[in-house]
Design a protein around this motif. Sequence first.
Motif, mmCIF file in Angstrom:
data_model
loop_
_atom_site.group_PDB
_atom_site.id
_atom_site.type_symbol
_atom_site.label_atom_id
_atom_site.label_comp_id
_atom_site.label_asym_id
_atom_site.label_seq_id
_atom_site.Cartn_x
_atom_site.Cartn_y
_atom_site.Cartn_z
ATOM 1 N N PRO A 1 -72.098 36.550 44.594
ATOM 2 C CA PRO A 1 -72.213 35.093 44.484
ATOM 3 C C PRO A 1 -71.392 34.353 45.532
ATOM 4 O O PRO A 1 -71.812 33.312 46.048
ATOM 5 N N ARG A 2 -70.205 34.877 45.858
ATOM 6 C CA ARG A 2 -69.392 34.231 46.884
ATOM 7 C C ARG A 2 -70.076 34.280 48.240
ATOM 8 O O ARG A 2 -70.041 33.309 49.002
ATOM 9 N N LEU A 3 -70.680 35.418 48.537
ATOM 10 C CA LEU A 3 -71.412 35.531 49.799
ATOM 11 C C LEU A 3 -72.576 34.546 49.840
ATOM 12 O O LEU A 3 -72.805 33.872 50.856
ATOM 13 N N LEU A 4 -73.317 34.465 48.738
ATOM 14 C CA LEU A 4 -74.449 33.538 48.689
ATOM 15 C C LEU A 4 -73.987 32.100 48.843
ATOM 16 O O LEU A 4 -74.620 31.298 49.561
ATOM 17 N N ALA A 5 -72.891 31.747 48.178
ATOM 18 C CA ALA A 5 -72.369 30.390 48.289
ATOM 19 C C ALA A 5 -71.926 30.085 49.718
ATOM 20 O O ALA A 5 -72.151 28.987 50.235
ATOM 21 N N TRP A 6 -71.299 31.077 50.368
ATOM 22 C CA TRP A 6 -70.872 30.881 51.756
ATOM 23 C C TRP A 6 -72.071 30.669 52.676
ATOM 24 O O TRP A 6 -72.069 29.779 53.535
ATOM 25 N N LEU A 7 -73.103 31.489 52.488
ATOM 26 C CA LEU A 7 -74.311 31.331 53.284
ATOM 27 C C LEU A 7 -74.947 29.966 53.054
ATOM 28 O O LEU A 7 -75.456 29.337 53.988
ATOM 29 N N GLY A 8 -74.920 29.510 51.802
ATOM 30 C CA GLY A 8 -75.487 28.205 51.496
ATOM 31 C C GLY A 8 -74.730 27.067 52.150
ATOM 32 O O GLY A 8 -75.332 26.089 52.605
ATOM 33 N N ARG A 9 -73.414 27.178 52.209
ATOM 34 C CA ARG A 9 -72.610 26.112 52.808
ATOM 35 C C ARG A 9 -72.791 26.060 54.334
ATOM 36 O O ARG A 9 -72.659 24.999 54.939
ATOM 37 N N TRP A 10 -73.096 27.204 54.941
ATOM 38 C CA TRP A 10 -73.235 27.263 56.390
ATOM 39 C C TRP A 10 -74.669 27.623 56.800
ATOM 40 O O TRP A 10 -74.895 28.284 57.818
ATOM 41 N N SER A 11 -75.633 27.157 56.034
ATOM 42 C CA SER A 11 -77.022 27.572 56.235
ATOM 43 C C SER A 11 -77.576 27.170 57.606
ATOM 44 O O SER A 11 -78.303 27.945 58.229
ATOM 45 N N LEU A 12 -77.250 25.992 58.082
ATOM 46 C CA LEU A 12 -77.774 25.576 59.375
ATOM 47 C C LEU A 12 -77.231 26.462 60.484
ATOM 48 O O LEU A 12 -77.973 26.932 61.355
ATOM 49 N N LEU A 13 -75.947 26.709 60.475
ATOM 50 C CA LEU A 13 -75.347 27.563 61.490
ATOM 51 C C LEU A 13 -75.922 28.977 61.429
ATOM 52 O O LEU A 13 -76.196 29.593 62.467
ATOM 53 N N VAL A 14 -76.109 29.482 60.216
ATOM 54 C CA VAL A 14 -76.689 30.823 60.057
ATOM 55 C C VAL A 14 -78.082 30.862 60.667
ATOM 56 O O VAL A 14 -78.449 31.819 61.370
ATOM 57 N N TYR A 15 -78.852 29.805 60.444
ATOM 58 C CA TYR A 15 -80.198 29.778 61.009
ATOM 59 C C TYR A 15 -80.156 29.776 62.537
ATOM 60 O O TYR A 15 -80.858 30.527 63.205
ATOM 61 N N LEU A 16 -79.370 28.898 63.085
ATOM 62 C CA LEU A 16 -79.338 28.751 64.534
ATOM 63 C C LEU A 16 -78.923 30.047 65.226
ATOM 64 O O LEU A 16 -79.322 30.300 66.363
#
Length: 337
Positions: A218-233
Amino acid sequence: MIPTMPASPSPSVPRLAVVDIARGVAIIAMMAYHLCWDLSYFRFIAPDVGRDPVWVVIARSILFAFMALVGVGLVLGHGRGVRWARFWRRWLFVLAGALAITLVTWFAFPESYVYFGVLHAIAMTSLLALPFVRTALWLPIVVAPLVILLPLVFSDPFYNERAWSWIGFWQVPPPANDLVPVFPWLGVVLLGIVAARLVLASPLVARLAAIQPRTRLPRLLAWLGRWSLLVYLLHQPILFGLTAAVAGLLQPGLAMRDTDFLRSCQVSCEAGGTTPGLCVTYCQCGLEGVKRNDLWSAMTTGMVTAAEQALLDAQNRQCSVLIYPELDRGEADDAAL
Protein backbone atom coordinates in the motif's frame (compact mmCIF):
# COMPACT_ATOMS: atom_id res chain seq x y z
CA MET A 1 -2.70 6.92 -21.38
CA ILE A 2 -1.34 9.32 -18.80
CA PRO A 3 -2.28 9.87 -15.18
CA THR A 4 -2.98 13.17 -13.55
CA MET A 5 -0.96 14.81 -10.83
CA PRO A 6 -2.33 14.30 -7.33
CA ALA A 7 -4.03 17.24 -5.71
CA SER A 8 -3.24 18.06 -2.13
CA PRO A 9 -6.41 18.53 -0.11
CA SER A 10 -7.34 21.94 1.20
CA PRO A 11 -6.77 22.45 4.93
CA SER A 12 -10.32 21.61 5.95
CA VAL A 13 -10.48 18.37 3.92
CA PRO A 14 -8.86 15.24 5.37
CA ARG A 15 -6.09 13.62 3.38
CA LEU A 16 -7.48 10.49 1.76
CA ALA A 17 -4.61 8.08 1.28
CA VAL A 18 -7.03 5.71 -0.38
CA VAL A 19 -7.18 8.12 -3.32
CA ASP A 20 -3.39 7.99 -3.69
CA ILE A 21 -3.57 4.19 -3.53
CA ALA A 22 -6.24 4.19 -6.24
CA ARG A 23 -3.99 6.33 -8.41
CA GLY A 24 -1.13 3.93 -7.75
CA VAL A 25 -3.20 0.96 -8.89
CA ALA A 26 -4.29 2.87 -11.98
CA ILE A 27 -0.77 3.88 -12.91
CA ILE A 28 0.50 0.31 -12.60
CA ALA A 29 -2.32 -0.75 -14.93
CA MET A 30 -1.33 2.02 -17.30
CA MET A 31 2.34 0.99 -17.22
CA ALA A 32 1.36 -2.60 -17.99
CA TYR A 33 -0.79 -1.42 -20.89
CA HIS A 34 2.03 0.72 -22.29
CA LEU A 35 4.45 -2.20 -22.02
CA CYS A 36 2.04 -4.38 -23.99
CA TRP A 37 1.64 -1.57 -26.55
CA ASP A 38 5.41 -1.42 -26.95
CA LEU A 39 5.63 -5.20 -27.30
CA SER A 40 2.90 -5.10 -29.93
CA TYR A 41 4.54 -2.22 -31.81
CA PHE A 42 7.83 -4.13 -32.05
CA ARG A 43 6.00 -7.39 -32.90
CA PHE A 44 6.89 -9.36 -29.78
CA ILE A 45 3.19 -10.21 -29.42
CA ALA A 46 0.57 -10.78 -32.10
CA PRO A 47 -2.40 -8.60 -31.03
CA ASP A 48 -2.51 -5.02 -32.28
CA VAL A 49 -2.88 -3.46 -28.83
CA GLY A 50 -3.85 -0.08 -30.26
CA ARG A 51 -6.80 -1.49 -32.27
CA ASP A 52 -7.77 -4.89 -30.89
CA PRO A 53 -11.30 -4.56 -29.38
CA VAL A 54 -10.36 -6.25 -26.10
CA TRP A 55 -7.33 -4.02 -25.65
CA VAL A 56 -9.38 -0.94 -26.54
CA VAL A 57 -11.79 -1.79 -23.71
CA ILE A 58 -8.84 -2.22 -21.33
CA ALA A 59 -7.39 1.12 -22.39
CA ARG A 60 -10.70 2.92 -22.00
CA SER A 61 -11.22 1.40 -18.56
CA ILE A 62 -7.85 2.68 -17.36
CA LEU A 63 -8.55 6.07 -18.91
CA PHE A 64 -11.95 6.20 -17.19
CA ALA A 65 -10.26 5.67 -13.82
CA PHE A 66 -7.71 8.42 -14.41
CA MET A 67 -10.23 10.97 -15.65
CA ALA A 68 -12.58 10.27 -12.75
CA LEU A 69 -9.65 10.77 -10.37
CA VAL A 70 -9.05 14.17 -11.97
CA GLY A 71 -12.47 15.19 -10.71
CA VAL A 72 -11.81 13.70 -7.29
CA GLY A 73 -8.53 15.60 -7.07
CA LEU A 74 -10.21 18.88 -7.97
CA VAL A 75 -12.68 18.48 -5.11
CA LEU A 76 -10.05 17.44 -2.59
CA GLY A 77 -7.80 20.31 -3.60
CA HIS A 78 -10.32 23.10 -4.11
CA GLY A 79 -13.69 22.01 -2.73
CA ARG A 80 -13.48 24.48 0.17
CA GLY A 81 -12.24 27.28 -2.04
CA VAL A 82 -10.01 27.43 -5.09
CA ARG A 83 -6.35 27.92 -4.23
CA TRP A 84 -5.40 29.67 -7.42
CA ALA A 85 -1.62 29.71 -6.99
CA ARG A 86 -1.53 25.94 -6.40
CA PHE A 87 -4.03 25.30 -9.18
CA TRP A 88 -2.09 27.28 -11.81
CA ARG A 89 1.25 25.81 -10.74
CA ARG A 90 -0.07 22.29 -11.15
CA TRP A 91 -1.94 23.16 -14.35
CA LEU A 92 1.18 24.63 -15.98
CA PHE A 93 3.13 21.53 -14.99
CA VAL A 94 0.55 19.28 -16.65
CA LEU A 95 0.48 21.52 -19.72
CA ALA A 96 4.28 21.40 -19.99
CA GLY A 97 4.15 17.61 -19.86
CA ALA A 98 1.48 17.57 -22.58
CA LEU A 99 3.55 19.80 -24.85
CA ALA A 100 6.63 17.64 -24.24
CA ILE A 101 4.68 14.55 -25.30
CA THR A 102 3.49 16.29 -28.46
CA LEU A 103 7.05 17.32 -29.33
CA VAL A 104 8.55 13.86 -28.72
CA THR A 105 5.82 11.99 -30.60
CA TRP A 106 6.04 14.49 -33.46
CA PHE A 107 9.56 13.24 -34.15
CA ALA A 108 8.93 9.58 -33.26
CA PHE A 109 5.54 9.14 -34.98
CA PRO A 110 5.03 12.06 -37.40
CA GLU A 111 1.94 10.50 -38.97
CA SER A 112 0.21 9.75 -35.66
CA TYR A 113 1.75 12.07 -33.09
CA VAL A 114 -0.13 12.86 -29.88
CA TYR A 115 -1.68 16.28 -30.37
CA PHE A 116 -4.45 15.92 -27.77
CA GLY A 117 -3.74 13.01 -25.48
CA VAL A 118 -4.57 12.42 -21.85
CA LEU A 119 -2.43 15.21 -20.42
CA HIS A 120 -3.90 17.67 -22.89
CA ALA A 121 -7.37 16.47 -21.87
CA ILE A 122 -6.52 16.76 -18.17
CA ALA A 123 -5.35 20.33 -18.64
CA MET A 124 -8.47 21.30 -20.61
CA THR A 125 -11.03 19.46 -18.50
CA SER A 126 -9.49 20.76 -15.27
CA LEU A 127 -10.26 24.28 -16.43
CA LEU A 128 -13.75 23.39 -17.61
CA ALA A 129 -14.66 21.30 -14.57
CA LEU A 130 -13.22 23.54 -11.84
CA PRO A 131 -16.39 25.66 -11.45
CA PHE A 132 -18.40 22.51 -10.71
CA VAL A 133 -16.57 21.86 -7.44
CA ARG A 134 -18.49 24.78 -5.92
CA THR A 135 -21.80 24.84 -7.81
CA ALA A 136 -25.02 23.24 -6.61
CA LEU A 137 -24.52 19.48 -6.68
CA TRP A 138 -27.40 18.90 -9.03
CA LEU A 139 -25.58 20.77 -11.81
CA PRO A 140 -22.68 18.30 -12.37
CA ILE A 141 -25.14 15.44 -11.84
CA VAL A 142 -27.16 16.74 -14.80
CA VAL A 143 -24.29 17.88 -17.00
CA ALA A 144 -22.08 14.76 -16.68
CA PRO A 145 -24.38 12.30 -18.50
CA LEU A 146 -25.20 14.91 -21.15
CA VAL A 147 -21.51 15.38 -21.94
CA ILE A 148 -20.93 11.61 -22.04
CA LEU A 149 -23.94 10.83 -24.23
CA LEU A 150 -23.81 13.77 -26.65
CA PRO A 151 -21.10 12.26 -28.93
CA LEU A 152 -23.27 9.16 -29.28
CA VAL A 153 -26.12 11.16 -30.85
CA PHE A 154 -24.27 13.93 -32.66
CA SER A 155 -21.31 13.88 -35.01
CA ASP A 156 -20.22 15.85 -38.04
CA PRO A 157 -17.44 15.53 -40.65
CA PHE A 158 -16.29 19.02 -39.64
CA TYR A 159 -14.77 17.50 -36.52
CA ASN A 160 -12.79 14.94 -38.51
CA GLU A 161 -10.16 17.62 -39.02
CA ARG A 162 -7.28 17.52 -36.56
CA ALA A 163 -7.83 21.17 -35.61
CA TRP A 164 -11.30 20.38 -34.23
CA SER A 165 -11.19 16.67 -33.44
CA TRP A 166 -10.13 17.35 -29.82
CA ILE A 167 -13.71 18.47 -29.16
CA GLY A 168 -14.95 14.94 -29.82
CA PHE A 169 -17.77 15.00 -32.38
CA TRP A 170 -15.83 13.41 -35.24
CA GLN A 171 -17.09 10.62 -37.42
CA VAL A 172 -13.62 9.37 -38.37
CA PRO A 173 -10.85 10.54 -36.04
CA PRO A 174 -7.47 11.66 -37.42
CA PRO A 175 -4.58 9.22 -36.86
CA ALA A 176 -3.09 9.62 -33.39
CA ASN A 177 -1.44 7.28 -30.92
CA ASP A 178 -3.55 8.86 -28.18
CA LEU A 179 -6.66 10.97 -28.66
CA VAL A 180 -8.80 11.91 -25.64
CA PRO A 181 -11.47 14.44 -26.70
CA VAL A 182 -13.28 16.77 -24.33
CA PHE A 183 -16.57 15.04 -25.15
CA PRO A 184 -17.19 12.54 -23.54
CA TRP A 185 -14.24 12.62 -21.11
CA LEU A 186 -15.18 15.90 -19.44
CA GLY A 187 -18.30 14.03 -18.33
CA VAL A 188 -16.16 11.40 -16.60
CA VAL A 189 -14.27 14.15 -14.74
CA LEU A 190 -17.63 15.52 -13.61
CA LEU A 191 -18.61 12.06 -12.37
CA GLY A 192 -15.48 12.11 -10.23
CA ILE A 193 -16.49 15.51 -8.86
CA VAL A 194 -19.96 14.23 -8.01
CA ALA A 195 -18.57 11.12 -6.29
CA ALA A 196 -16.05 13.11 -4.25
CA ARG A 197 -18.61 15.70 -3.16
CA LEU A 198 -21.07 13.03 -2.10
CA VAL A 199 -18.40 11.21 -0.09
CA LEU A 200 -17.16 14.39 1.61
CA ALA A 201 -20.70 15.22 2.65
CA SER A 202 -21.29 11.77 4.17
CA PRO A 203 -20.04 9.84 7.22
CA LEU A 204 -18.07 7.66 4.83
CA VAL A 205 -15.33 10.28 4.60
CA ALA A 206 -14.19 9.60 8.19
CA ARG A 207 -13.88 5.87 7.48
CA LEU A 208 -11.92 6.52 4.28
CA ALA A 209 -9.62 8.96 6.06
CA ALA A 210 -8.80 6.26 8.60
CA ILE A 211 -7.43 4.00 5.88
CA GLN A 212 -3.66 4.39 5.95
CA PRO A 213 -0.96 2.51 4.00
CA ARG A 214 0.84 0.61 6.76
CA THR A 215 2.45 -2.22 4.81
CA ARG A 216 4.94 -2.16 1.96
CA LEU A 217 2.58 -2.65 -1.00
CA PRO A 218 0.00 0.00 0.00
CA ARG A 219 2.84 2.43 0.72
CA LEU A 220 4.32 1.79 -2.69
CA LEU A 221 0.94 2.31 -4.35
CA ALA A 222 0.38 5.53 -2.42
CA TRP A 223 3.83 6.78 -3.42
CA LEU A 224 3.18 6.00 -7.07
CA GLY A 225 -0.15 7.79 -6.83
CA ARG A 226 1.40 10.92 -5.37
CA TRP A 227 4.05 11.05 -8.10
CA SER A 228 1.97 9.67 -10.97
CA LEU A 229 2.80 12.39 -13.49
CA LEU A 230 6.53 12.07 -12.94
CA VAL A 231 6.29 8.28 -13.14
CA TYR A 232 4.51 8.59 -16.46
CA LEU A 233 6.95 11.03 -17.97
CA LEU A 234 9.86 8.73 -17.10
CA HIS A 235 8.49 5.23 -17.55
CA GLN A 236 7.33 5.22 -21.17
CA PRO A 237 10.55 6.52 -22.75
CA ILE A 238 12.46 3.94 -20.69
CA LEU A 239 10.13 1.07 -21.61
CA PHE A 240 10.01 2.05 -25.27
CA GLY A 241 13.77 2.46 -25.47
CA LEU A 242 14.48 -0.88 -23.81
CA THR A 243 11.92 -2.67 -25.98
CA ALA A 244 13.40 -1.10 -29.11
CA ALA A 245 16.90 -2.19 -28.09
CA VAL A 246 15.82 -5.78 -27.45
CA ALA A 247 13.86 -5.80 -30.72
CA GLY A 248 16.99 -4.74 -32.56
CA LEU A 249 18.79 -7.78 -31.20
CA LEU A 250 16.06 -10.41 -31.43
CA GLN A 251 14.17 -9.10 -34.49
CA PRO A 252 10.75 -10.33 -33.34
CA GLY A 253 9.18 -9.15 -36.60
CA LEU A 254 10.85 -12.05 -38.39
CA ALA A 255 9.36 -14.50 -35.92
CA MET A 256 5.91 -12.95 -36.28
CA ARG A 257 5.78 -12.75 -40.05
CA ASP A 258 4.38 -16.29 -40.37
CA THR A 259 1.51 -15.33 -38.07
CA ASP A 260 0.95 -12.05 -39.96
CA PHE A 261 0.90 -13.86 -43.30
CA LEU A 262 -1.57 -16.50 -42.16
CA ARG A 263 -3.87 -13.92 -40.54
CA SER A 264 -3.92 -11.67 -43.59
CA CYS A 265 -4.40 -14.61 -45.97
CA GLN A 266 -7.24 -16.04 -43.87
CA VAL A 267 -9.12 -12.76 -43.88
CA SER A 268 -8.73 -12.30 -47.64
CA CYS A 269 -9.64 -15.92 -48.34
CA GLU A 270 -12.83 -15.87 -46.27
CA ALA A 271 -13.80 -12.50 -47.78
CA GLY A 272 -13.74 -14.23 -51.17
CA GLY A 273 -16.38 -16.71 -50.04
CA THR A 274 -14.23 -19.72 -49.25
CA THR A 275 -15.03 -21.62 -46.07
CA PRO A 276 -12.71 -21.06 -43.07
CA GLY A 277 -11.49 -24.67 -43.06
CA LEU A 278 -10.46 -24.58 -46.70
CA CYS A 279 -8.86 -21.18 -46.16
CA VAL A 280 -6.66 -22.62 -43.43
CA THR A 281 -5.42 -25.28 -45.87
CA TYR A 282 -4.94 -22.77 -48.67
CA CYS A 283 -3.03 -20.26 -46.53
CA GLN A 284 -0.79 -22.89 -44.97
CA CYS A 285 0.06 -24.08 -48.48
CA GLY A 286 0.83 -20.51 -49.47
CA LEU A 287 3.06 -19.97 -46.45
CA GLU A 288 5.05 -23.10 -47.21
CA GLY A 289 5.51 -21.91 -50.77
CA VAL A 290 6.69 -18.45 -49.70
CA LYS A 291 9.27 -20.02 -47.39
CA ARG A 292 10.38 -22.64 -49.90
CA ASN A 293 10.88 -20.09 -52.68
CA ASP A 294 12.18 -17.30 -50.42
CA LEU A 295 9.49 -14.84 -51.48
CA TRP A 296 9.30 -12.80 -48.26
CA SER A 297 10.81 -9.70 -49.83
CA ALA A 298 8.32 -9.81 -52.69
CA MET A 299 5.41 -10.30 -50.28
CA THR A 300 6.38 -7.49 -47.91
CA THR A 301 7.65 -4.83 -50.33
CA GLY A 302 5.40 -5.45 -53.34
CA MET A 303 8.45 -5.24 -55.61
CA VAL A 304 8.14 -8.47 -57.60
CA THR A 305 10.44 -9.58 -60.38
CA ALA A 306 9.18 -11.55 -63.36
CA ALA A 307 10.72 -14.74 -61.99
CA GLU A 308 9.13 -14.16 -58.57
CA GLN A 309 5.75 -13.48 -60.18
CA ALA A 310 5.99 -16.77 -62.05
CA LEU A 311 6.70 -18.57 -58.76
CA LEU A 312 3.77 -16.84 -57.08
CA ASP A 313 1.43 -17.75 -59.96
CA ALA A 314 2.52 -21.38 -59.85
CA GLN A 315 2.12 -21.47 -56.09
CA ASN A 316 -1.34 -19.92 -56.36
CA ARG A 317 -2.43 -22.60 -58.81
CA GLN A 318 -1.00 -25.39 -56.69
CA CYS A 319 -2.73 -24.21 -53.50
CA SER A 320 -6.03 -23.55 -55.30
CA VAL A 321 -6.12 -27.07 -56.72
CA LEU A 322 -5.36 -28.37 -53.24
CA ILE A 323 -8.67 -27.00 -51.90
CA TYR A 324 -10.63 -27.33 -55.17
CA PRO A 325 -9.48 -30.74 -56.53
CA GLU A 326 -12.37 -30.83 -58.98
CA LEU A 327 -10.82 -27.92 -60.87
CA ASP A 328 -8.07 -28.39 -63.40
CA ARG A 329 -4.96 -26.24 -63.32
CA GLY A 330 -6.34 -23.66 -65.71
CA GLU A 331 -9.58 -23.10 -63.80
CA ALA A 332 -7.84 -22.92 -60.42
CA ASP A 333 -6.62 -19.41 -61.08
CA ASP A 334 -10.22 -18.14 -61.19
CA ALA A 335 -11.11 -19.81 -57.89
CA ALA A 336 -7.93 -18.79 -56.08
CA LEU A 337 -7.60 -15.64 -54.05
